[in-house]
Enzyme design. Structure first.
Site, PDB file in Angstrom:
ATOM      1  N   ASP A  75       0.784  -1.234   0.000  1.00 58.16           N
ATOM      2  CA  ASP A  75       0.000   0.000   0.000  1.00 58.16           C
ATOM      3  C   ASP A  75       0.819   1.290   0.000  1.00 58.16           C
ATOM      4  O   ASP A  75       0.541   2.212  -0.771  1.00 58.16           O
ATOM      5  CB  ASP A  75      -0.948  -0.028   1.215  1.00 58.16           C
ATOM      6  N   ASP A  94      -6.720   1.018  -2.408  1.00 60.81           N
ATOM      7  CA  ASP A  94      -5.503   1.796  -2.183  1.00 60.81           C
ATOM      8  C   ASP A  94      -5.292   2.792  -3.322  1.00 60.81           C
ATOM      9  O   ASP A  94      -6.188   3.044  -4.124  1.00 60.81           O
ATOM     10  CB  ASP A  94      -4.295   0.857  -2.057  1.00 60.81           C
ATOM     11  N   THR A 139      -9.702 -16.490   5.975  1.00 65.48           N
ATOM     12  CA  THR A 139      -8.653 -16.498   6.984  1.00 65.48           C
ATOM     13  C   THR A 139      -9.147 -15.656   8.163  1.00 65.48           C
ATOM     14  O   THR A 139     -10.152 -14.957   8.045  1.00 65.48           O
ATOM     15  CB  THR A 139      -7.342 -15.892   6.442  1.00 65.48           C
ATOM     16  N   MET A 287     -14.971 -48.828  10.235  1.00 66.15           N
ATOM     17  CA  MET A 287     -15.853 -47.702  10.517  1.00 66.15           C
ATOM     18  C   MET A 287     -15.200 -46.874  11.619  1.00 66.15           C
ATOM     19  O   MET A 287     -15.187 -47.282  12.784  1.00 66.15           O
ATOM     20  CB  MET A 287     -17.220 -48.189  10.992  1.00 66.15           C
ATOM     21  N   CYS A 442     -25.593 -44.172   0.429  1.00 63.69           N
ATOM     22  CA  CYS A 442     -24.384 -44.067   1.260  1.00 63.69           C
ATOM     23  C   CYS A 442     -23.437 -45.232   1.008  1.00 63.69           C
ATOM     24  O   CYS A 442     -22.217 -45.047   0.895  1.00 63.69           O
ATOM     25  CB  CYS A 442     -24.759 -44.013   2.733  1.00 63.69           C
TER      26      CYS A 442
END
Length: 521
Positions: A75, A94, A139, A287, A442
């Site tokens: 910047d 900026d 983030t 599992m 599934c």
């Protein structure tokens, strides 16, 4: 240094906040990172005053000069001029690019943050030396979802920049770390243009050993991931439906001979069914929904099924831990986004899992695949499948999603559609009883996991082989005289999966004559 000579492969953006830097010296961290392979450094500091910024910049400049690495200032053009460094990086809010260029001169390196195609093209036309594309993933400091573009957004920008004839250099930034850097580079690559590197912050700045972290990250950047690695020794991939049907026997035989592990992270409702189905097709089931076990299980040569039947914060954390482990081991992952569009919680979970690692196969019904693709307007009724698309639209959807994610996508229904982004097929086998028994969708993921574990050279062929085995077994079972409805069907279905496997290993491939697989133009 000329802008064209910069190595953007590993681009470090500094963060001097206590949570990231701690009590360490920023100049030491930057030097260690450069030793590890960082090729460009950006000083980003939004809290220090001008005098402090200049002082920090000069210290970093003395380090980067010794190693021939450019230093850019985020910047602040005035700070860049005072430090005498190579250039600046500016955001959309900026200073204007033209003003920065006027103040710094033609030899300065100027990068621009972009998150849309329009921003990217304007920056190229304005003379930007490189683009910082993102934010890829959220983030702690970048949580505004309108700026979160994912790998699909990065790829779209790259493709449009290439179409415009621009040769600008590019990096991406946002939520990139050791666990996902290779996948981000792989999935974001457009046909005509790939990223020149990645920009990282905490993955290096917060690392206990910045040099080692940078070295490992650079290795991951330079080395193709297992899912993107060419296999020169492999034969050409079949494009004809008959060829693929003929290959099914090889996949089923390989499962029988090797008994691959099928690690299922699935809901309690179907665990027993999934385990029995794995045994019937010749796999070895486990599992386990505890993510920490995946670090050991992924080394056993099998594959992982993430079944999103139960979504809780702890469950999601376990999915992500297992996903990272299997990705790092180079083993396949099958994702079943059960009820993906039913609630806001499930839609958010899909995004989190998609961002958390590479998924070799994504399998779901129409509503689930629409949600994965990004149709926020759709709301499913539980896990039920409903249809709003015609056959042509379904084929187009799976092809586009497969191409976008660079993976295998399967949409189940009365007619199934399967694609790897280049080859798309429809499959019309199966029986209505499959839709009248809880968990058959599934456990199809379990069957597919066994197939891709042994057929990683062509996961599309492997997945289709599993589906043929599964759906033709259902047809045979439903036709038996002892089957009187969905209850008796389940036992017969497991029997016929077993019987077809045994027949195939013995060389009897008569069952494949009933295959209804077609290539979609």
């Amino acid at each position: 240094m000329s802008a064209r000579d910069v190595d953007y492969s590993l681009y470090l953006v500094t963060d001097s906040t206590p949570a990231i830097l701690g009590d360490r010296d920023i100049a030491w961290v930057v030097e260690e990172a450069i030793k590890g392979g960082v090729g460009c450094v950006q000083l980003r500091d939004k809290t220090s005053d001008t005098a402090q910024l200049v002082a920090i910049g000069r210290r970093l400049r003395s380090v980067t000069l010794r190693y021939g690495v450019p230093l850019l200032i985020n910047d602040r053009v005035d700070v860049a001029l005072a430090v005498g460094c190579e250039g600046v990086h500016i955001g959309q809010d900026d200073m204007e690019l033209s003003t920065a260029r006027h103040l710094l001169g033609p030899r300065a390196i100027i990068g621009v943050t972009v998150s849309t195609v329009g921003q990217a093209l304007r920056a190229c036309e304005g003379g930007a030396d490189y683009l910082g594309i993102g934010t890829v993933y959220a983030t702690p400091t970048k949580t505004n979802t309108k700026d979160i573009i994912g790998t699909a957004g990065v790829r779209n920008i790259l493709q449009e920049v290439a179409h415009a004839g621009q040769t600008v250099r590019t990096v991406c930034i946002g939520g990139i770390n050791e666990s996902n850097v290779a996948r981000v580079l792989f999935q974001s690559a457009a046909p005509s243009k790939s990223l020149d590197g990645v920009a990282l912050v905490s993955a290096i700045m917060a690392a206990p050993d910045p040099e080692a972290a940078a070295h490992k990250l650079l290795h991951l950047v330079k080395r193709p991931p297992h899912f993107g690695r060419p296999t020169a020794e492999s034969p050409p991939r079949p494009v004809d439906a008959l060829q693929i049907v003929a290959s099914a026997a090889d996949i089923i035989t390989a499962i029988h001979k090797t008994t691959p592990l099928s690690h299922n992270m699935t809901n309690l409702v179907v665990q027993n069914f999934a385990a029995n189905l794995a045994l019937a097709v010749g796999a070895s089931p486990i599992m386990s929904s505890y993510g920490q076990e995946a670090a050991d299980l992924c080394k056993l040569g099998g594959s992982l099924v993430i079944n999103m039947g139960t979504v809780t914060p702890d469950g999601l954390a376990n999915y992500l831990e297992a996903l990272r482990a299997y990705n790092q081991a180079g083993r396949p992952v099958v994702f079943d986004p059960v009820g993906a569009g039913a609630t806001a919680v499930r839609r958010a979970a899909v995004k989190t899992i998609m961002a958390g690692g590479y998924l070799d196969v994504i399998k779901g019904n129409e509503g689930e695949i629409l949600t994965v693709f990004g149709d926020e307007k759709l709301q499913q009724r539980g896990v039920d499948s409903s249809s709003t698309l015609n056959a042509e639209q379904k084929a187009e959807l799976v092809q586009k999603l497969a191409a976008r994610e660079k993976t295998i996508v399967i949409m189940t229904g009365p007619t199934d559609f399967i694609s790897d982004g280049q080859r798309t097929f429809s499959l019309e086998n199966g029986h209505r009883y499959l839709g009248e028994v809880t968990g058959t969708g599934c456990v199809l993921s379990t069957a597919i996991s066994a197939a891709v574990a042994v057929g990683s050279e062509d996961k599309l062929v492997a997945a289709i082989a599993a589906m043929l085995h599964f759906e033709i077994a259902a047809e045979v079972a439903a036709s038996r005289s002892d089957v009187r409805g969905p209850g008796t069907f389940v036992a017969a279905f497991l029997d016929e999966l077993y019987n077809i496997r045994q027949a195939t290993v013995g060389g009897d491939l008569a069952w494949l004559r009933g295959a209804k697989l077609s290539r979609v133009p």
